[in-house]
Motif scaffolding. Structure first.
Motif, PDB file in Angstrom:
ATOM      1  N   ASP A 275      -1.559  10.527  10.730  1.00  0.00           N
ATOM      2  CA  ASP A 275      -1.436   9.085  10.465  1.00  0.00           C
ATOM      3  C   ASP A 275      -0.775   8.767   9.126  1.00  0.00           C
ATOM      4  OD1 ASP A 275      -3.571  10.093   9.023  1.00  0.00           O
ATOM      5  OD2 ASP A 275      -4.866   8.355   9.348  1.00  0.00           O
TER       6      ASP A 275
ATOM      7  N   TYR B 217       0.811  -1.217   0.000  1.00  0.00           N
ATOM      8  CA  TYR B 217       0.000   0.000   0.000  1.00  0.00           C
ATOM      9  C   TYR B 217       0.852   1.279   0.000  1.00  0.00           C
ATOM     10  CZ  TYR B 217      -3.730   2.903   2.219  1.00  0.00           C
ATOM     11  OH  TYR B 217      -4.648   3.863   2.542  1.00  0.00           O
TER      12      TYR B 217
ATOM     13  N   ASP C 112       1.694   7.536  -6.229  1.00  0.00           N
ATOM     14  CA  ASP C 112       0.704   8.625  -6.316  1.00  0.00           C
ATOM     15  C   ASP C 112       1.381   9.984  -6.166  1.00  0.00           C
ATOM     16  OD1 ASP C 112      -1.659   7.061  -6.385  1.00  0.00           O
ATOM     17  OD2 ASP C 112      -1.646   6.848  -4.205  1.00  0.00           O
TER      18      ASP C 112
HETATM   19  P1  TYM Z   1      -7.477   8.238   4.414  1.00  0.00           P
HETATM   20  O1  TYM Z   1      -8.487   8.056   3.338  1.00  0.00           O
HETATM   21  O2  TYM Z   1      -7.468   7.274   5.529  1.00  0.00           O
HETATM   22  O3  TYM Z   1      -7.635   9.674   5.027  1.00  0.00           O
HETATM   23  C1  TYM Z   1      -7.714  10.838   4.213  1.00  0.00           C
HETATM   24  C2  TYM Z   1      -7.040  11.991   4.922  1.00  0.00           C
HETATM   25  O4  TYM Z   1      -7.704  12.253   6.159  1.00  0.00           O
HETATM   26  C3  TYM Z   1      -6.746  12.299   7.206  1.00  0.00           C
HETATM   27  N1  TYM Z   1      -7.352  11.820   8.457  1.00  0.00           N
HETATM   28  C4  TYM Z   1      -7.239  12.455   9.634  1.00  0.00           C
HETATM   29  N2  TYM Z   1      -6.632  13.602   9.976  1.00  0.00           N
HETATM   30  C5  TYM Z   1      -6.728  14.002  11.264  1.00  0.00           C
HETATM   31  N3  TYM Z   1      -7.406  13.299  12.213  1.00  0.00           N
HETATM   32  C6  TYM Z   1      -8.036  12.157  11.921  1.00  0.00           C
HETATM   33  N4  TYM Z   1      -8.715  11.505  12.850  1.00  0.00           N
HETATM   34  C7  TYM Z   1      -7.972  11.669  10.572  1.00  0.00           C
HETATM   35  N5  TYM Z   1      -8.475  10.586   9.923  1.00  0.00           N
HETATM   36  C8  TYM Z   1      -8.081  10.696   8.638  1.00  0.00           C
HETATM   37  C9  TYM Z   1      -5.631  11.371   6.753  1.00  0.00           C
HETATM   38  O5  TYM Z   1      -4.428  11.646   7.409  1.00  0.00           O
HETATM   39  C10 TYM Z   1      -5.581  11.672   5.272  1.00  0.00           C
HETATM   40  O6  TYM Z   1      -4.789  12.800   5.006  1.00  0.00           O
HETATM   41  N6  TYM Z   1      -3.356   6.369   2.321  1.00  0.00           N
HETATM   42  C11 TYM Z   1      -4.201   7.554   2.380  1.00  0.00           C
HETATM   43  C12 TYM Z   1      -4.768   7.923   1.031  1.00  0.00           C
HETATM   44  C13 TYM Z   1      -3.727   8.151  -0.003  1.00  0.00           C
HETATM   45  C14 TYM Z   1      -2.847   9.281  -0.045  1.00  0.00           C
HETATM   46  C15 TYM Z   1      -2.042   9.057  -1.198  1.00  0.00           C
HETATM   47  C16 TYM Z   1      -2.665  10.402   0.752  1.00  0.00           C
HETATM   48  C17 TYM Z   1      -3.449   7.346  -1.042  1.00  0.00           C
HETATM   49  N7  TYM Z   1      -2.424   7.876  -1.771  1.00  0.00           N
HETATM   50  C18 TYM Z   1      -1.052   9.978  -1.553  1.00  0.00           C
HETATM   51  C19 TYM Z   1      -1.672  11.318   0.386  1.00  0.00           C
HETATM   52  C20 TYM Z   1      -0.876  11.097  -0.748  1.00  0.00           C
HETATM   53  C21 TYM Z   1      -5.348   7.255   3.319  1.00  0.00           C
HETATM   54  O7  TYM Z   1      -5.677   6.126   3.566  1.00  0.00           O
HETATM   55  O8  TYM Z   1      -6.015   8.352   3.775  1.00  0.00           O
END
Ligand code: TYM
Length: 321
Positions: free
Chosen positions: A145, A124, A131
């Motif tokens: 995170d 992943y 990306d």
């Molecule tokens: P994802 O879909 O889990 O979350 C999207 C974005 O939301 C932020 N986030 C939070 N920030 C603060 N507090 C929280 N409780 C919280 N929950 C979620 C995450 O940090 C994220 O920025 N792997 C990534 C998706 C992705 C990506 C990328 C991101 C795929 N390729 C390239 C940046 C660059 C993900 O699962 O985010």
């Protein structure tokens, strides 16, 4: 400055997504170039119903635009519409050490819990690196995170550049916000779909209010003065309150003599107000899904042009062309 970020359509967006990441996307969309995508390939590691994935992807696009993302400024697209990224992912896989991926928390946490974890989850972070690198990104706005994954991206980019003796990839940096790098959920843990503790951005107001009224609180006596900074209810309130309201509530905490019920009510009121405009915009957009599909198609074409150039650079450097 070139900006990029992605968000998974694994469920409807929540406050963590907005305050940690989406809000930054919108602030940064006026930069030289900004790319934001819906990470449907990543979502395939957890969403296995095709109709649901399709619907969540469209909902994600509608949500982002309703929240203020302007597709004429930023490039908004679905990850799977840019096949160049998957190819780049393979090239990066060839420089990715097993140990580095084994240390990544998404995979490590699942394995520690004894849950099944496939190669999709294991690799992943490599897809995520592809990306980011595909658009020569300088800055990646995310919540806390994701910071580890961006470090992995830097490592992989550096390893590829070193192996082929050329600056093929530009090294990106994470950008996280104070106070919302880790938005707490209704139980005080990090807000996350997988913890079932989220406040969704567009859930019906009455339902949202109910959830807010059920946020867990401690049982200290009402009179006791409390530290606002260490209370998750206050952490949520500060996100949607005005500056004056936040200061006033912080003073109330420090004085003591208040009930959490009163804070919850203030939180629900402030949230209603904060998201009212986006909610109205969302309704209008949802009535015209064809327009949103067209936006995504246009975004994909722009994204492919950028990613194609980077892929070609990587292919040439590595001897594929
Ligand atoms: P994802 O879909 O889990 O979350 C999207 C974005 O939301 C932020 N986030 C939070 N920030 C603060 N507090 C929280 N409780 C919280 N929950 C979620 C995450 O940090 C994220 O920025 N792997 C990534 C998706 C992705 C990506 C990328 C991101 C795929 N390729 C390239 C940046 C660059 C993900 O699962 O985010």
């Amino acid at each position: 400055m070139r900006v990029l970020s992605g968000i998974q359509p694994t469920g409807r967006f929540h406050w963590g997504n907005y305050f940690g990441a989406i809000r930054q996307y919108i602030d940064l969309q006026h930069e030289e170039a900004s790319y934001y995508f819906i990470a449907d390939l990543h979502a395939l590691t957890t969403v296995h119903e095709p109709a649901r994935l399709r619907q969540l992807t469209i909902d994600a696009a509608i949500d982002l635009v309703a929240l203020g993302l302007d597709p004429t400024k930023a490039v908004l697209f679905a990850q799977s519409d840019v096949p160049e990224v998957s190819e780049l992912c393979w090239l990066l896989m060839t420089v990715a050490p097993m140990g580095l991926l084994e240390r990544c928390h998404a995979y490590k946490d699942k394995v520690a819990k004894g849950l099944p974890a496939g190669a999709g989850l294991f690799t992943y972070p490599v897809l995520m690196a592809a990306d980011i690198l595909a658009y020569d990104s300088d800055v990646v706005p995310v919540g806390e995170d994701q910071v580890q994954h961006i470090e992995v991206c830097r490592d992989l980019a550096g390893a590829f550049n070193a192996r082929f003796g050329q600056e093929v990839f530009r090294l990106p940096k994470a950008k996280v916000l104070d106070h919302s790098a880790k938005v707490p959920g209704t139980d005080g843990e990090k807000m996350s779909k997988s913890y079932n503790n989220v406040l969704e951005l567009f859930e019906p107001p009455a339902q949202l209010r109910k959830k807010i009224m059920r946020i867990t609180t401690d049982s200290r006596p009402i009179e006791e003065p409390k530290d606002p900074e260490s209370d998750h209810l206050f952490q949520l309130y500060r996100l949607v309150a005005t500056d004056a309201e936040r200061e006033e509530m912080a003073a109330t905490y420090r004085r003591g003599n208040f009930g959490y019920g009163q804070v919850k009510k203030a939180l629900a009121d402030a949230a209603d107000r904060f998201f009212a405009e986006a909610r109205a915009r969302r309704e209008a957009l949802a009535a015209d899904p064809a327009k949103v599909q067209a936006m995504l198609r246009d975004g994909a074409a722009r994204a492919r042009a950028a990613a194609g150039a980077v892929l070609q650079r990587a292919q040439q450097a590595s001897g594929l062309r």
